[in-house]
Design an enzyme around this catalytic site. Structure first.
Site, PDB file in Angstrom:
ATOM      1  N   CYS A   1     -27.748 -24.864  33.655  1.00  0.00           N
ATOM      2  CA  CYS A   1     -26.325 -24.701  33.957  1.00  0.00           C
ATOM      3  C   CYS A   1     -25.634 -23.850  32.902  1.00  0.00           C
ATOM      4  O   CYS A   1     -25.290 -24.342  31.825  1.00  0.00           O
ATOM      5  CB  CYS A   1     -25.691 -26.089  34.042  1.00  0.00           C
ATOM      6  SG  CYS A   1     -23.928 -26.034  34.302  1.00  0.00           S
TER       7      CYS A   1
ATOM      8  N   CYS B   1     -22.177 -24.978  31.889  1.00  0.00           N
ATOM      9  CA  CYS B   1     -22.159 -26.147  30.994  1.00  0.00           C
ATOM     10  C   CYS B   1     -22.564 -25.739  29.574  1.00  0.00           C
ATOM     11  O   CYS B   1     -21.982 -26.203  28.600  1.00  0.00           O
ATOM     12  CB  CYS B   1     -23.143 -27.226  31.450  1.00  0.00           C
ATOM     13  SG  CYS B   1     -23.122 -27.550  33.201  1.00  0.00           S
ATOM     14  N   ASP B   2     -23.582 -24.902  29.445  1.00  0.00           N
ATOM     15  CA  ASP B   2     -24.212 -24.693  28.133  1.00  0.00           C
ATOM     16  C   ASP B   2     -24.076 -23.279  27.580  1.00  0.00           C
ATOM     17  O   ASP B   2     -24.468 -23.029  26.438  1.00  0.00           O
ATOM     18  CB  ASP B   2     -25.716 -25.036  28.226  1.00  0.00           C
ATOM     19  CG  ASP B   2     -25.929 -26.481  28.654  1.00  0.00           C
ATOM     20  OD1 ASP B   2     -25.122 -27.332  28.263  1.00  0.00           O
ATOM     21  OD2 ASP B   2     -26.905 -26.750  29.385  1.00  0.00           O
TER      22      ASP B   2
END
Ligand code: NAP
Length: 309
Positions: free
Chosen positions: A136, A139-140
């Site tokens: 992701c 997300c990261d």
């Protein structure tokens, strides 16, 4: 929770929320289990959605889901941020158990649990997950400022991840097992035009290297068989999805890949009163708008089923 509900919807995302909007407007007082960590579904991990009709300027995935959720709630759907962990769907009254130990009974169930990220299947991919290996970018991606990262895959997801990562990383290398992308032309063109993105073709990742965190990938050229190592700070795996149907094994009919089988054209499974929609069913289209469409169909099918009983 000892009442018998008309309809319980398992899973959120465009399919689950749309089913909830329709079921709520049909006065079926739906209960929707959104999932404890997956509430909102895959669109919660995307950035801008450009192709959902009605939003000519685009809409952020999480905002779209928040709006659908609010719309379901407005019409009286009861939203529960928990998981269903057990189901017995065989009888006339369906029995479901949630993660807090509550047992629910319902006349109809709509399954909309979506899909999960597919893994390459390497031992070290799992071991280094969260330590350089991610599924992701939204997300990261932030952790990879001025770094060099690899993206595996050749579809729209991989192009979306790669483009997004160029906001942070200095260099993004897309590693694809063929010489042609599967991605739509608009997404592929955007990636090709991005000066920070490079491509390695006909190549697969055969190992993820690093002790505490990943620092390199072992690659194999599929045409020559040649193996090599290449340094990377991160690996983003974007090779598609698998249906989230583990809980349904032995309950409803699944196909060989684990997708729920439905009587085409409908959302009816092999069990009376059990309907399925969204990515859990769809091999082919897998778009937010098609998931929403089948969520609508599932609610209409459930409504007709309940009216007939
Ligand atoms: P996808 O279209 O199925 O593409 C998966 C890619 O991963 C393919 O290029 C495939 O290679 C590769 N792959 C699969 N298994 C692999 C493995 N074990 N090792 C290495 N590579 C592997 O999946 P997706 O990109 O997630 O897209 C799914 C659907 O969502 C599509 O319909 C797509 O249009 C849609 N989507 C749309 C958007 C958007 O419009 N903004 C964004 C994301 C996704 P091959 O090509 O060789 O099979």
């Amino acid at each position: 929770m000892s009442d018998i509900h008309q309809v319980v919807i398992v899973g959120s995302g465009p399919a689950g929320y749309t089913a909830a909007i329709y079921a709520a407007r049909a006065q079926l007082s739906p209960i929707i289990y959104e999932g404890s960590v997956t509430a909102g579904g895959a669109l919660m991990n995307t950035t801008e959605v450009e192709n959902f009709p009605g939003f000519p300027a685009g809409v952020m995935g999480p905002d779209l889901m928040d709006s659908m959720r609010a719309q379901a709630e407005k019409f009286g759907a009861k939203l529960i941020t928990d998981d269903i962990i057990e189901m017995d769907l065989s009888g006339e009254i369906k029995v479901l158990k949630d993660g807090s130990g509550n047992e629910l009974r319902a006349k109809a169930v709509i399954l909309a649990t979506g899909s999960a990220y597919k893994e390459i299947g390497l031992e070290n991919e799992k071991r280094l997950s969260g330590r350089g290996v991610s599924w992701c970018a939204t997300c990261d991606g932030f952790f990879y400022r001025q770094k060099t990262v690899a993206v595996v895959g050749g579809g729209d997801s991989a192009m979306e991840e790669a483009n997004f990562l160029t906001r942070f990383a200095d260099k993004v290398v897309v590693i694809h097992r063929r010489e042609a992308l599967r991605a739509s032309k608009i997404m592929a063109d955007r990636a090709h035009a991005n000066p920070k993105i490079e491509f390695i073709w006909n190549t697969e990742v055969i190992d993820v290297l690093g002790e505490q965190s990943m620092n390199a990938l072992k690659l194999r050229n599929l045409q020559t068989g040649e193996e090599s190592e290449m340094a990377f700070d991160g690996l983003f795996v974007a090779i598609g999805h698998l249906p989230r149907s583990e809980l349904l094994i032995g309950q409803v009919d699944l196909d060989l890949e684990g997708y729920v089988k439905v009587d085409e054209r409908s959302t009816r499974t092999n069990l009376k009163g059990v309907f399925a929609c969204g990515d859990l069913v769809d091999h082919t289209y897998r778009q937010a708008i098609t998931a929403a469409g089948t969520g609508c169909e599932a609610a209409l099918d459930a409504e007709r089923f309940l009216a007939g009983h």
